[in-house]
Every structure is written in C-alpha cells, then in structure tokens.
Design an enzyme around this catalytic site. Structure first.
Site, PDB file in Angstrom:
ATOM      1  CB  CYS A  83      42.168 121.249  11.849  1.00 22.46           C
ATOM      2  SG  CYS A  83      41.179 119.770  11.584  1.00 22.46           S
ATOM      3  CG  HIS A 132      46.258 118.976  13.409  1.00 19.71           C
ATOM      4  ND1 HIS A 132      45.554 119.830  14.229  1.00 19.71           N
ATOM      5  CD2 HIS A 132      45.339 118.249  12.745  1.00 19.71           C
ATOM      6  CE1 HIS A 132      44.265 119.621  14.075  1.00 19.71           C
ATOM      7  NE2 HIS A 132      44.096 118.661  13.173  1.00 19.71           N
ATOM      8  CD  GLU A 151      48.161 121.752  15.920  1.00 24.42           C
ATOM      9  OE1 GLU A 151      48.613 122.154  14.842  1.00 24.42           O
ATOM     10  OE2 GLU A 151      47.010 121.277  16.049  1.00 24.42           O
TER      11      GLU A 151
END
Lengths: 81, 227
Positions: free
Chosen positions: B86, B195, B197
């Site tokens: 990002c 994302h 994560e």
C-alpha cells in the site's frame, strides 16, 4: 531573495479523475462550454541569499522531491521577492 | 529469519505487519524507526501501509527522504527481500526501487474491501508458495492505488515476468493492465496495493496472505539453512 512559483500538472496522457469530476459539476450548473479541466498543484517558495544558480536549484528540487516525473510535468517562474 | 518493519510518522499497518510475522509466521521481527540509518542484522525489510508524512505532496514522496531509505536501497541492492504494501508500495516507487507511480483511484473513492487477486508469477521469492494462476482473497484499503507506468515500462514488466499479482475479476482502482503488485527486475523487491498482512489468519476472514510471507521464509531457508 527570490520568490519561486512552481506549477505542477499531471501529464496530458494521464487521466485526471478529479478534473473530470469538477468539469462534470460545472456542466451540471450550465457551463457546457468548458471543454476540459485539469487540476494541478501550485507551490510557492522563497529562496534566500545563495551563490548557487536558482534554475539549477529549482530544477533539482522539482526532479528529486516536488514532482514525480513519471506522471507530472512542471514549470516555474522566478520573481524578485 | 529476522524481519524489519520500517515505521514512518503516519504508518498505520506496522502493527498488523509485526503481528503477521511474529504471531502468525513465527519469525523474528523488529520495528525500525525512519530516523535509523542501518538495517544491519535483518534478513528482510517490510514497508507497511498508512499515511506516511500525512500523504502530503504525494503518497510516499516525503518518506523517500528519510534516513532509513538510504539503508533500504543498499539492502535491496544486496538482493535481500523488500516488501512494500500500500503506502509502502508507493514509497518504493518514489524511491525508484520499483518503476511506475500510483495515481488516485479512477472513481475517486477510497476503497476498503476484500478483492480477488490472480498470482501471475509464482516463481518469485514472494510467491513460491502459491500455485500458478491461483486466485486468492486479499483486502485492499486505499484511495490512490491506481498503478501507472509508460508503455515501454509496461512492456518490460511483461517481458521480465515482473507482474506478480493482478486484480482477478474486478479492478478496484483502474490500474494499468489490472496490476495489483510488481517485482523489480532482480525479483527481490515486491510492491503491492492489497494487504497480505491483513489476511494472515482465518479468524480475520482468510489466510491467503500468509503464504506470501511463508514464501519469503522458504526461499531464505533454502539459501541460508540447508547449505
């Protein structure tokens, strides 16, 4: 002291959705004649006493930080402050 | 394997990244503040999402001026893995570690939802745990994720298999060639808007992102442990 006015615009080939949205808005209220609208950035800075060449400094700053030359063009004006 | 999570003023996915590495992956991880000048002792570097320096000027442009970026560029040049997610992706493009730039989303909206990604290249150190053309679910959360590069760069990205992920059935931001993530020419730097994560455990709706981190560890292990 010099005042530097820097104008940053998206390259012509890059779609400017923000500009298109504002143009649409103008059309909606009757300004049909607006054929194109692009939104850019204006930066104003003052340069103090220096022995360096102003054009060199400004171009360096523009290329290194102030603009992203992948997507943006810039032009500038130098005035006595 | 020891990871560094770079932290800039305004980073806000740093804790998610730390959590994914420490608790889900079970590897070592430490935060590295942007004023630091060295990444010595780390095997991988993670540049998290957020709004570094308030996203002023351009997303990532000011973060690129931080001390730690000089160390990150050296780290990348040594062939060590660098992942930017990002705003982290935006920082890597501003730093010249990845080609191209990120523009405002085509529809001008901030998008926050889970999207389907297609693994275009499963032969990178970030994607070796995925199947070729595997479709995975990863969340996005961005207002400026519209990837752009010139035609020549796009041709190079395609020719070198540098497109790691594309948006599978719906391109949320208008990115060129549906690009969601790219690697550098050497293949050790990955930047992506979605994302991974935030998709590291089924409890949060999916664990498709965890394989990305497992891929890094697997490759690192092959190079460092089995010798």
């Amino acid at each position: 002291m010099k005042k530097v006015k820097i104008y940053v615009t998206l390259k012509e080939s890059i779609l400017d959705p923000q500009g298109s949205a504002v143009q649409g808005s103008l059309k909606k209220i009757g300004y049909e004649e607006v054929a194109d609208l692009r939104i850019g950035k204006y930066l104003e800075l003052t340069i103090g006493e220096t022995t360096r060449d102003i054009d060199t400094i400004v171009k360096e700053m523009c290329e290194k930080v102030l603009t992203n030359t992948v997507i943006e063009n810039y032009r500038y004006e130098v005035e006595e402050a | 394997m020891k990871f560094a999570v770079l932290v800039f003023p305004g980073s806000n996915c740093d804790i998610d990244m730390y959590h994914a590495i420490k608790d889900e992956l079970g590897e070592e991880v430490e935060y590295v503040w942007h004023t630091e000048t060295s990444l010595e002792g780390f095997d991988g570097a993670l540049v998290p999402g957020g709004f570094s320096y308030g996203d002023y000027l351009r997303c990532g442009a000011m973060a690129n001026q931080s001390n730690i970026m000089t160390a990150l560029k050296e780290f990348a040049a040594q062939g060590k893995p660098v992942l930017g997610v990002c705003n982290g992706f935006q920082i890597l493009t501003e730093a010249g570690l990845l080609p191209g730039a990120l523009l405002r989303n085509k529809n001008l909206k901030f998008m926050c939802r889970t999207v389907q990604l297609k693994v275009e290249n499963n032969n990178t150190l970030f994607t070796n745990e995925y199947e070729a053309n595997e479709v995975i679910n990863i969340p996005i959360a961005h207002g400026e994720g519209n990837y752009y590069c010139d035609e020549e760069t796009l041709a190079k990205l395609k020719a070198n298999n540098q497109i790691a992920f594309t948006y599978s059935n719906d391109n949320p931001n208008g990115s060129l060639a549906d690009i969601a993530g790219i690697v550098n020419e050497q293949g050790n730097v990955l930047g992506m808007m979605p994302h991974p994560e935030r998709a590291a455990n089924e409890i949060v709706g999916g664990a498709d992102g965890l394989k990305l981190f497992k891929s890094i560890v697997k490759q690192w292990g092959e190079q460092h442990v089995n010798k």
